[in-house]
Design a protein around this motif. Structure first.
Motif, PDB file in Angstrom:
ATOM      1  N   MET A   1       0.949  -1.146   0.072  1.00 23.57           N
ATOM      2  CA  MET A   1      -0.081  -0.072   0.146  1.00 23.57           C
ATOM      3  C   MET A   1       0.952   1.315  -0.138  1.00 23.57           C
ATOM      4  SD  MET A   1      -3.131  -0.375   2.053  1.00 23.57           S
ATOM      5  CE  MET A   1      -3.686  -1.278   3.118  1.00 23.57           C
ATOM      6  N   ALA A   2       0.353   2.254  -0.732  1.00 17.17           N
ATOM      7  CA  ALA A   2       1.165   3.417  -0.766  1.00 17.17           C
ATOM      8  C   ALA A   2       0.778   4.427   0.432  1.00 17.17           C
ATOM      9  CB  ALA A   2       0.867   4.239  -2.009  1.00 17.17           C
ATOM     10  N   GLN A   3       2.040   5.061   1.030  1.00 16.92           N
ATOM     11  CA  GLN A   3       1.780   5.938   1.907  1.00 16.92           C
ATOM     12  C   GLN A   3       1.400   7.272   1.517  1.00 16.92           C
ATOM     13  OE1 GLN A   3       5.353   6.064   4.282  1.00 16.92           O
ATOM     14  NE2 GLN A   3       4.712   4.035   5.020  1.00 16.92           N
ATOM     15  N   LYS A   4       0.257   7.881   2.178  1.00 17.04           N
ATOM     16  CA  LYS A   4      -0.285   9.355   1.888  1.00 17.04           C
ATOM     17  C   LYS A   4       0.774  10.351   2.368  1.00 17.04           C
ATOM     18  CE  LYS A   4      -4.129  12.232   2.259  1.00 17.04           C
ATOM     19  NZ  LYS A   4      -5.343  12.154   2.851  1.00 17.04           N
ATOM     20  N   TYR A   5       1.270  11.201   1.549  1.00 18.85           N
ATOM     21  CA  TYR A   5       2.133  12.254   1.878  1.00 18.85           C
ATOM     22  C   TYR A   5       1.574  13.246   2.705  1.00 18.85           C
ATOM     23  CZ  TYR A   5       5.466  16.278   1.458  1.00 18.85           C
ATOM     24  OH  TYR A   5       6.182  17.157   1.687  1.00 18.85           O
ATOM     25  N   THR A   6       2.115  13.682   3.715  1.00 16.74           N
ATOM     26  CA  THR A   6       1.570  14.942   4.638  1.00 16.74           C
ATOM     27  C   THR A   6       2.762  15.794   4.951  1.00 16.74           C
ATOM     28  OG1 THR A   6       2.098  13.769   6.725  1.00 16.74           O
ATOM     29  CG2 THR A   6      -0.329  13.506   5.785  1.00 16.74           C
ATOM     30  N   ARG A   7       2.367  17.122   4.936  1.00 17.35           N
ATOM     31  CA  ARG A   7       3.371  18.123   5.022  1.00 17.35           C
ATOM     32  C   ARG A   7       3.449  18.168   6.851  1.00 17.35           C
ATOM     33  NH1 ARG A   7       1.810  23.556   2.079  1.00 17.35           N
ATOM     34  NH2 ARG A   7       0.793  23.628   3.983  1.00 17.35           N
ATOM     35  N   PRO A   8       4.554  18.334   7.070  1.00 11.90           N
ATOM     36  CA  PRO A   8       5.036  18.474   8.476  1.00 11.90           C
ATOM     37  C   PRO A   8       4.291  19.877   9.070  1.00 11.90           C
ATOM     38  CG  PRO A   8       6.915  19.236   7.315  1.00 11.90           C
ATOM     39  CD  PRO A   8       5.801  18.589   6.359  1.00 11.90           C
ATOM     40  N   VAL A   9       3.793  19.755  10.343  1.00 12.61           N
ATOM     41  CA  VAL A   9       3.117  20.839  10.954  1.00 12.61           C
ATOM     42  C   VAL A   9       4.076  21.706  11.402  1.00 12.61           C
ATOM     43  CG1 VAL A   9       1.523  21.437  12.790  1.00 12.61           C
ATOM     44  CG2 VAL A   9       0.954  19.405  11.504  1.00 12.61           C
ATOM     45  N   VAL A  10       3.941  22.994  11.095  1.00 11.04           N
ATOM     46  CA  VAL A  10       4.902  23.907  11.501  1.00 11.04           C
ATOM     47  C   VAL A  10       4.217  24.852  12.691  1.00 11.04           C
ATOM     48  CG1 VAL A  10       6.242  26.019  11.125  1.00 11.04           C
ATOM     49  CG2 VAL A  10       6.064  24.157   9.224  1.00 11.04           C
ATOM     50  N   ALA A  11       4.790  24.998  13.844  1.00 13.34           N
ATOM     51  CA  ALA A  11       4.147  25.674  15.046  1.00 13.34           C
ATOM     52  C   ALA A  11       4.388  26.921  14.735  1.00 13.34           C
ATOM     53  CB  ALA A  11       4.975  25.301  16.261  1.00 13.34           C
ATOM     54  N   PRO A  12       3.200  27.677  15.072  1.00 11.90           N
ATOM     55  CA  PRO A  12       3.198  29.201  14.840  1.00 11.90           C
ATOM     56  C   PRO A  12       4.326  30.190  15.632  1.00 11.90           C
ATOM     57  CG  PRO A  12       1.324  28.648  16.045  1.00 11.90           C
ATOM     58  CD  PRO A  12       1.983  27.420  15.651  1.00 11.90           C
ATOM     59  N   LYS A  13       4.759  31.009  15.013  1.00 14.11           N
ATOM     60  CA  LYS A  13       5.921  31.500  15.938  1.00 14.11           C
ATOM     61  C   LYS A  13       5.331  32.484  16.685  1.00 14.11           C
ATOM     62  CE  LYS A  13       9.284  31.359  12.006  1.00 14.11           C
ATOM     63  NZ  LYS A  13      10.281  32.378  11.237  1.00 14.11           N
ATOM     64  N   PRO A  14       5.804  32.624  18.007  1.00 15.07           N
ATOM     65  CA  PRO A  14       5.488  33.496  19.101  1.00 15.07           C
ATOM     66  C   PRO A  14       5.666  34.825  18.513  1.00 15.07           C
ATOM     67  CG  PRO A  14       7.023  32.265  19.960  1.00 15.07           C
ATOM     68  CD  PRO A  14       6.946  31.781  18.600  1.00 15.07           C
TER      69      PRO A  14
END
Length: 86
Positions: A1-14
């Motif tokens: 099965m192929a894995q689904k590509y997800t973008r990494p979650v970037v935390a908002p800058k304080p």
């Protein structure tokens, strides 16, 4: 099965980071004690130097004690905790 590509979650800058002052390991008093201890060790070696009367009391007893005292002070200067400022 192929894995689904997800973008990494970037935390908002304080908006504003609190800048804390850099805390050094050694304090000004540690450096002064270390410099004094180096001077004491050098004084002990100066007392040991020379080529006349190699069995003098100064060269056999006093100078080694001065050198050991300088090394002891250096050991204390390295292990001394710096004062805390509130």
């Amino acid at each position: 099965m192929a894995q689904k590509y997800t973008r990494p979650v970037v935390a908002p800058k304080p908006e504003e980071k609190k800048m804390q002052p850099v805390q050094f390991i050694f304090d000004n008093s540690n450096y002064k004690l270390l410099a004094i201890s180096v001077a004491i060790v050098v004084l002990g070696f100066i007392l040991m130097s020379g080529n006349t009367d190699i069995y003098s009391n100064t060269k056999i007893v006093i100078a080694p004690l001065v050198v050991l005292a300088g090394f002891g002070l250096a050991f204390y200067a390295i292990l001394k905790k710096p004062g805390t400022k509130a």
